[in-house]
Design a protein around this motif. Structure first.
Motif, PDB file in Angstrom:
ATOM      1  N   THR A   1      -8.034   2.516   2.694  1.00  0.00           N
ATOM      2  CA  THR A   1      -8.659   2.909   1.434  1.00  0.00           C
ATOM      3  C   THR A   1      -7.701   2.894   0.257  1.00  0.00           C
ATOM      4  O   THR A   1      -6.511   3.174   0.399  1.00  0.00           O
ATOM      5  CB  THR A   1      -9.320   4.306   1.549  1.00  0.00           C
ATOM      6  N   ASP A   2      -8.262   2.575  -0.876  1.00  0.00           N
ATOM      7  CA  ASP A   2      -7.600   2.740  -2.154  1.00  0.00           C
ATOM      8  C   ASP A   2      -7.767   4.207  -2.541  1.00  0.00           C
ATOM      9  O   ASP A   2      -8.573   4.920  -1.929  1.00  0.00           O
ATOM     10  CB  ASP A   2      -8.268   1.821  -3.187  1.00  0.00           C
ATOM     11  N   LEU A   3      -7.039   4.681  -3.530  1.00  0.00           N
ATOM     12  CA  LEU A   3      -7.189   6.060  -3.988  1.00  0.00           C
ATOM     13  C   LEU A   3      -7.958   6.152  -5.294  1.00  0.00           C
ATOM     14  O   LEU A   3      -8.789   7.038  -5.473  1.00  0.00           O
ATOM     15  CB  LEU A   3      -5.821   6.734  -4.147  1.00  0.00           C
TER      16      LEU A   3
ATOM     17  N   GLY B   1      -2.008   1.635  -6.105  1.00  0.00           N
ATOM     18  CA  GLY B   1      -1.098   1.349  -7.204  1.00  0.00           C
ATOM     19  C   GLY B   1      -0.473   2.613  -7.769  1.00  0.00           C
ATOM     20  O   GLY B   1       0.422   2.540  -8.610  1.00  0.00           O
ATOM     21  N   LEU B   2      -0.934   3.778  -7.308  1.00  0.00           N
ATOM     22  CA  LEU B   2      -0.336   5.039  -7.742  1.00  0.00           C
ATOM     23  C   LEU B   2       1.069   5.178  -7.152  1.00  0.00           C
ATOM     24  O   LEU B   2       1.304   4.773  -6.018  1.00  0.00           O
ATOM     25  CB  LEU B   2      -1.178   6.229  -7.286  1.00  0.00           C
TER      26      LEU B   2
ATOM     27  N   TYR C   1       0.846   2.453   1.720  1.00  0.00           N
ATOM     28  CA  TYR C   1       1.425   1.178   1.302  1.00  0.00           C
ATOM     29  C   TYR C   1       1.176   1.039  -0.188  1.00  0.00           C
ATOM     30  O   TYR C   1       0.043   1.190  -0.651  1.00  0.00           O
ATOM     31  CB  TYR C   1       0.790  -0.007   2.036  1.00  0.00           C
ATOM     32  N   ALA C   2       2.240   0.748  -0.936  1.00  0.00           N
ATOM     33  CA  ALA C   2       2.126   0.607  -2.384  1.00  0.00           C
ATOM     34  C   ALA C   2       1.646  -0.790  -2.756  1.00  0.00           C
ATOM     35  O   ALA C   2       1.942  -1.764  -2.061  1.00  0.00           O
ATOM     36  CB  ALA C   2       3.485   0.885  -3.039  1.00  0.00           C
ATOM     37  N   LYS C   3       0.885  -0.854  -3.856  1.00  0.00           N
ATOM     38  CA  LYS C   3       0.535  -2.140  -4.446  1.00  0.00           C
ATOM     39  C   LYS C   3       1.665  -2.521  -5.383  1.00  0.00           C
ATOM     40  O   LYS C   3       2.279  -1.648  -5.990  1.00  0.00           O
ATOM     41  CB  LYS C   3      -0.780  -2.029  -5.232  1.00  0.00           C
TER      42      LYS C   3
ATOM     43  N   ARG D   1       4.116  -6.221   5.768  1.00  0.00           N
ATOM     44  CA  ARG D   1       4.203  -4.828   6.218  1.00  0.00           C
ATOM     45  C   ARG D   1       2.883  -4.381   6.830  1.00  0.00           C
ATOM     46  O   ARG D   1       2.860  -3.724   7.865  1.00  0.00           O
ATOM     47  CB  ARG D   1       4.568  -3.913   5.049  1.00  0.00           C
ATOM     48  N   LEU D   2       1.786  -4.730   6.187  1.00  0.00           N
ATOM     49  CA  LEU D   2       0.476  -4.344   6.697  1.00  0.00           C
ATOM     50  C   LEU D   2       0.187  -5.039   8.016  1.00  0.00           C
ATOM     51  O   LEU D   2      -0.401  -4.457   8.920  1.00  0.00           O
ATOM     52  CB  LEU D   2      -0.599  -4.671   5.660  1.00  0.00           C
TER      53      LEU D   2
END
Length: 128
Positions: free
Chosen positions: A50-52, A82-83, A101-103, A109-110
């Motif tokens: 999920t995205d945040l 992206g946060l 995991y950062a955007k 990595r994923l």
């Protein structure tokens, strides 16, 4: 796997990568947390990605809801956002059992996570 992402390009990147690497893995895409809840009830995935930052129902609310329900206790949760880690902490942080995991997203990595998860799932299926 249930992918909750309001950015169509990111959702497509993840689903296309998964389809190429693991054609046997079924991926469903939801565009926000509310849509995800409907899919969770119907699909019962083993992984939630999920995205945040989504509206009207964000990833923080989705994760809280999922973790509060016993039927989802075995669900693996991955956040792609992206946060920054500081911004996430300011909004309450993430539980320790949630991967982050950062955007911009590193598919390598994923892919490591996917490889491990698919291997474990295959072993569970084979052992009955």
């Amino acid at each position: 796997m249930l992918i909750v992402e309001d950015d169509a390009a990111v959702a497509t990147l993840i689903t296309a990568t998964l389809a190429k690497l693991y054609p046997e893995v079924k991926c469903v895409v939801a565009t926000d947390g509310l849509d995800a809840i409907l899919h969770l009830e119907r699909q019962r995935p083993s992984v939630l990605i999920t995205d945040l930052n989504m509206t009207p129902f964000d990833g923080f609310s989705l994760i809280k809801m999922v973790l509060s329900r016993s039927e989802y206790k075995s669900l693996s949760i991955v956040v792609i956002s992206g946060l920054s880690e500081q911004e996430i902490q300011e909004r309450g942080g993430l539980p320790s059992n949630v991967l982050f995991y950062a955007k911009p997203l590193s598919m390598e990595r994923l892919k490591g996570f996917f490889d491990a998860h698919v291997q474990l799932h295959r072993r569970q299926v084979l052992s009955g």
